[in-house]
Design a protein around this motif. Structure first.
Motif, PDB file in Angstrom:
ATOM      1  N   GLU A 122      -5.761  -1.535   4.129  1.00 18.94           N
ATOM      2  CA  GLU A 122      -5.535  -2.356   2.931  1.00 18.94           C
ATOM      3  C   GLU A 122      -4.141  -2.104   2.345  1.00 18.94           C
ATOM      4  N   GLU A 123      -3.739  -0.831   2.277  1.00 21.50           N
ATOM      5  CA  GLU A 123      -2.427  -0.490   1.722  1.00 21.50           C
ATOM      6  C   GLU A 123      -1.296  -0.990   2.621  1.00 21.50           C
ATOM      7  N   ARG A 158      -1.156  -4.766   2.160  1.00 20.29           N
ATOM      8  CA  ARG A 158      -0.618  -5.145   0.844  1.00 20.29           C
ATOM      9  C   ARG A 158       0.905  -4.961   0.816  1.00 20.29           C
ATOM     10  N   LEU A 198       4.153   5.486   2.631  1.00 23.10           N
ATOM     11  CA  LEU A 198       3.097   5.166   1.673  1.00 23.10           C
ATOM     12  C   LEU A 198       2.267   6.405   1.374  1.00 23.10           C
ATOM     13  N   ASP A 206       2.915  -0.311  -5.882  1.00 22.70           N
ATOM     14  CA  ASP A 206       1.873   0.715  -5.884  1.00 22.70           C
ATOM     15  C   ASP A 206       1.720   1.287  -4.487  1.00 22.70           C
ATOM     16  N   GLY A 207       1.540   2.590  -4.427  1.00 21.23           N
ATOM     17  CA  GLY A 207       1.258   3.235  -3.158  1.00 21.23           C
ATOM     18  C   GLY A 207       2.473   3.732  -2.401  1.00 21.23           C
ATOM     19  N   ARG A 223      -0.977   6.479   1.233  1.00 21.84           N
ATOM     20  CA  ARG A 223      -2.099   6.431   2.185  1.00 21.84           C
ATOM     21  C   ARG A 223      -1.803   5.372   3.232  1.00 21.84           C
TER      22      ARG A 223
END
Length: 157
Positions: free
Chosen positions: A82-83, A86, A76, A133-134, A78
């Protein structure tokens, strides 16, 4: 966890159930040295405490038309909570992902993905995984063959 922990009798029962989830109370009792009633109580306690999570049928991946196992290492952008959450939540909903682990080291997640062929894996990669995303990078390795796939844990009595 059980109130008093797992003893050698529970371990015998667990090992037997991992080998045959359809084992009768009578046959389990013989293995553990118990009569059927106390044996059934112990199994119910193991279920209630969450030591036994589920009973499942083990399906042959090839015979149901999903011979490809791909292992995708995902990094990822970051590694904030939260990431990570998710990503975990999203891939957990995808049926092609049969295993997902949060990892230490260079990559953040390791996924085992099953597919009917390379084209199906490519579609999964392009339509799902790369669109998250990410995601910073994805490295995929394909299994050429399965050497071992243990269905149970090495529970010693």
């Amino acid at each position: 966890m059980l109130k008093d922990g797992i003893d050698h009798i529970d371990r015998k029962l667990l090992a037997a159930l991992q080998a045959d989830a359809h084992a009768t109370t009578e046959s389990l009792g013989e293995i553990a040295g118990l009569s059927p009633s106390p044996c059934a109580r112990r199994v119910r306690m193991l279920e209630k405490s969450g030591v036994i999570k589920a009973y499942v049928a083990v399906v042959d991946q090839v015979k149901v038309g999903l011979p490809v196992s791909a292992f995708a290492s995902v990094k990822l952008e970051r590694q904030r909570e939260e990431e990570l959450d998710r990503f975990s939540s999203t891939v957990s909903r995808w049926p092609e992902v049969v295993e997902c682990y949060l990892m230490t080291g260079k990559m953040d997640f390791l996924l085992r993905i099953v597919a009917k062929d390379l084209a199906a894996y490519e579609a999964f990669l392009k339509q799902k995984l790369t669109r998250l995303d990410g995601v910073a990078s994805i490295e995929t390795s394909f299994a050429l063959g399965q050497v071992k796939h243990a269905l149970g844990l090495p529970i010693l009595a």
